[in-house]
Motif scaffolding. Structure first.
Motif, PDB file in Angstrom:
ATOM      1  N   UNK A  76      47.079  55.291  56.010  1.00  0.00           N
ATOM      2  CA  UNK A  76      46.237  54.753  54.935  1.00  0.00           C
ATOM      3  C   UNK A  76      46.025  53.250  55.118  1.00  0.00           C
ATOM      4  N   UNK A  77      47.105  52.548  55.481  1.00  0.00           N
ATOM      5  CA  UNK A  77      47.023  51.102  55.690  1.00  0.00           C
ATOM      6  C   UNK A  77      46.169  50.767  56.899  1.00  0.00           C
ATOM      7  N   UNK A  78      46.141  51.681  57.880  1.00  0.00           N
ATOM      8  CA  UNK A  78      45.415  51.424  59.120  1.00  0.00           C
ATOM      9  C   UNK A  78      43.938  51.778  59.051  1.00  0.00           C
ATOM     10  N   UNK A  79      43.478  52.260  57.907  1.00  0.00           N
ATOM     11  CA  UNK A  79      42.053  52.583  57.773  1.00  0.00           C
ATOM     12  C   UNK A  79      41.200  51.335  57.991  1.00  0.00           C
ATOM     13  N   UNK A  80      41.760  50.186  57.590  1.00  0.00           N
ATOM     14  CA  UNK A  80      41.133  48.906  57.880  1.00  0.00           C
ATOM     15  C   UNK A  80      42.103  48.134  58.767  1.00  0.00           C
ATOM     16  N   UNK A  81      41.710  47.878  59.995  1.00  0.00           N
ATOM     17  CA  UNK A  81      42.612  47.291  60.978  1.00  0.00           C
ATOM     18  C   UNK A  81      43.141  45.938  60.519  1.00  0.00           C
ATOM     19  N   UNK A  82      44.379  45.674  60.900  1.00  0.00           N
ATOM     20  CA  UNK A  82      45.010  44.418  60.506  1.00  0.00           C
ATOM     21  C   UNK A  82      46.478  44.444  60.874  1.00  0.00           C
ATOM     22  N   UNK A  83      47.347  44.040  59.949  1.00  0.00           N
ATOM     23  CA  UNK A  83      48.774  44.031  60.218  1.00  0.00           C
ATOM     24  C   UNK A  83      49.556  44.514  59.001  1.00  0.00           C
ATOM     25  N   UNK A  84      50.810  44.845  59.239  1.00  0.00           N
ATOM     26  CA  UNK A  84      51.726  45.111  58.127  1.00  0.00           C
ATOM     27  C   UNK A  84      53.014  44.356  58.381  1.00  0.00           C
ATOM     28  N   UNK A 141      46.181  61.621  49.482  1.00  0.00           N
ATOM     29  CA  UNK A 141      46.037  63.073  49.633  1.00  0.00           C
ATOM     30  C   UNK A 141      44.944  63.434  50.622  1.00  0.00           C
ATOM     31  N   UNK A 142      43.910  62.616  50.689  1.00  0.00           N
ATOM     32  CA  UNK A 142      42.794  62.871  51.607  1.00  0.00           C
ATOM     33  C   UNK A 142      43.267  62.896  53.059  1.00  0.00           C
ATOM     34  N   UNK A 143      44.339  62.159  53.347  1.00  0.00           N
ATOM     35  CA  UNK A 143      44.846  62.064  54.713  1.00  0.00           C
ATOM     36  C   UNK A 143      45.751  63.227  55.089  1.00  0.00           C
ATOM     37  N   UNK A 144      46.009  64.119  54.151  1.00  0.00           N
ATOM     38  CA  UNK A 144      46.811  65.310  54.432  1.00  0.00           C
ATOM     39  C   UNK A 144      45.900  66.528  54.408  1.00  0.00           C
ATOM     40  N   UNK A 145      45.973  67.361  55.426  1.00  0.00           N
ATOM     41  CA  UNK A 145      45.097  68.528  55.498  1.00  0.00           C
ATOM     42  C   UNK A 145      45.365  69.510  54.364  1.00  0.00           C
ATOM     43  N   UNK A 146      46.603  69.554  53.911  1.00  0.00           N
ATOM     44  CA  UNK A 146      46.965  70.378  52.757  1.00  0.00           C
ATOM     45  C   UNK A 146      47.881  69.535  51.877  1.00  0.00           C
ATOM     46  N   UNK A 147      47.432  69.227  50.690  1.00  0.00           N
ATOM     47  CA  UNK A 147      48.035  68.159  49.898  1.00  0.00           C
ATOM     48  C   UNK A 147      49.547  68.250  49.756  1.00  0.00           C
ATOM     49  N   UNK A 148      50.075  69.374  49.292  1.00  0.00           N
ATOM     50  CA  UNK A 148      51.522  69.473  49.064  1.00  0.00           C
ATOM     51  C   UNK A 148      52.171  70.608  49.856  1.00  0.00           C
TER      52      UNK A 148
END
Length: 367
Positions: free
Chosen positions: A112-120, A255-262
């Protein structure tokens, strides 16, 4: 709702998520004076911060009963577990996202953090096994040294945030050092840092302390994400059940980043987690035993002239600088599995707190 109740009753978990254990055959197979087991393990595993006592009695019973339903998807069970977790953390159901252990949550938040490139940003030394894919995702890892007493340097971490920072990771209590952030300072840090980036707080070990979770802050703060796990205090490391707590809109984005939420949590594992939340007797015993054995181990290590960091977890961080023998060879000779050197300067290592018998054997091996 009736269908949910009927399905849960089939596996012996009906209405557990509401705080009740109504089935006598499920709730009472264990005596009230249940004593934590002290297994005669070989090898002695003191490397991964696992609960040495296994799952709780209620969790074991739930797992056995739920196996026969593993041919069915656990839609209602997952919903029931989410509701129970939300209630436990004083948030709403839409503030929770399940994962196969907190590791999956860590992976999803990194994506999720990497959707916009940068750093953590994260501390050095801290739990970083999940960060290996960061460079491939196009997000750079920046580390900030711990303070001299092995705590997060929140002031330095705040200063390290720049226009490219997408996320700040804080493990609290910290692994491998066992140190914990001052709550007031951490809340102040979160209030400032979340104006610029996501703050991701890993509370895998918070249940080994009397500290209150930061979960209440996510209701208003969209840039705060918390992860917790059933792997440690609840003894379900192999069952793989963890979860994120975040603002409802943030949960939607994750949740969008998981193919099946739970669905990454199995029916058997979810059943165990749900039952574990109700086994307060077991949890209190584990908590008390951990503190007792931790005190014994630190006292013994100190007598061996080994410096220990005060621990707020189920492991101990200590220095081998004054140890004259080959520490890892001593462990190997006694069939004990430890970890590694985390800091060469001072030869700092970590040991998981096992049962009293295991830690007595550990100390004997060092002598």
């Amino acid at each position: 709702m009736n269908n949910r109740r009927n399905w849960l009753k089939q596996i012996g978990l009906g209405t557990i998520g509401l705080g009740f254990i109504p089935f006598e055959t499920f709730a009472n197979p264990f005596a009230e004076d249940y004593i934590l087991p002290d297994f005669d393990n070989s090898p002695i595993l003191l490397r991964s911060n696992e609960n040495p006592y296994g799952p709780s009695p209620l969790a074991r019973a739930a797992m056995e009963k739920s196996v026969n339903n593993s041919n069915r998807y656990g839609w209602d069970l997952w919903s029931e577990l989410i509701s129970a977790i939300a209630k436990k953390n004083n948030v709403s159901d839409n503030n929770i996202l399940l994962g196969a252990g907190s590791t999956e949550i860590l992976d999803v938040v990194l994506q999720y953090s990497a959707l916009q490139k940068g750093n953590f940003i994260m501390a050095e030394t801290s739990y970083d096994y999940w960060t290996a894919s960061s460079e491939k995702l196009g997000i750079k890892k920046i580390t900030v040294p711990l303070t001299q007493d092995r705590k997060h340097d929140l002031t330095a971490m705040l200063k390290a945030i720049d226009s490219d920072t997408k996320m700040v990771y804080i493990c609290n209590p910290n692994n491998p050092t066992g140190t914990i952030c001052d709550r007031e300072k951490l809340v102040s840090f979160i209030n400032e840092a979340t104006k610029k980036a996501i703050v991701f707080v890993d509370e895998a070990y918070i249940n080994f302390t009397k500290e209150e979770s930061l979960s209440n802050l996510v209701i208003e703060n969209k840039n705060l994400i918390i992860t917790k796990t059933f792997s440690k205090l609840y003894g379900l490391a192999g069952a793989r059940v963890g979860y994120a707590i975040a603002h409802s809109e943030t949960i939607e984005q994750l949740s969008i980043l998981k193919s099946s939420t739970n669905m990454s949590v199995s029916v058997v594992s979810a059943s165990a987690a749900l039952a574990s939340l109700n086994d307060e007797k077991f949890i209190q015993q584990v908590y008390s035993s951990n503190n007792e054995v931790k005190k014994y181990t630190i006292d013994q290590l100190t007598q061996l002239n080994l410096t220990c960091i005060a621990s707020h977890s189920n492991f101990i961080y200590f220095s081998l600088e004054n140890y004259k023998k080959d520490y890892f060879k001593q462990l190997e000779n006694h069939n004990i599995s430890g970890t590694k050197i985390y800091e060469e300067n001072g030869k700092w290592t970590r040991i998981t707190i096992g049962t009293m018998r295991e830690m007595q054997l550990f100390i004997a091996a060092l002598k």
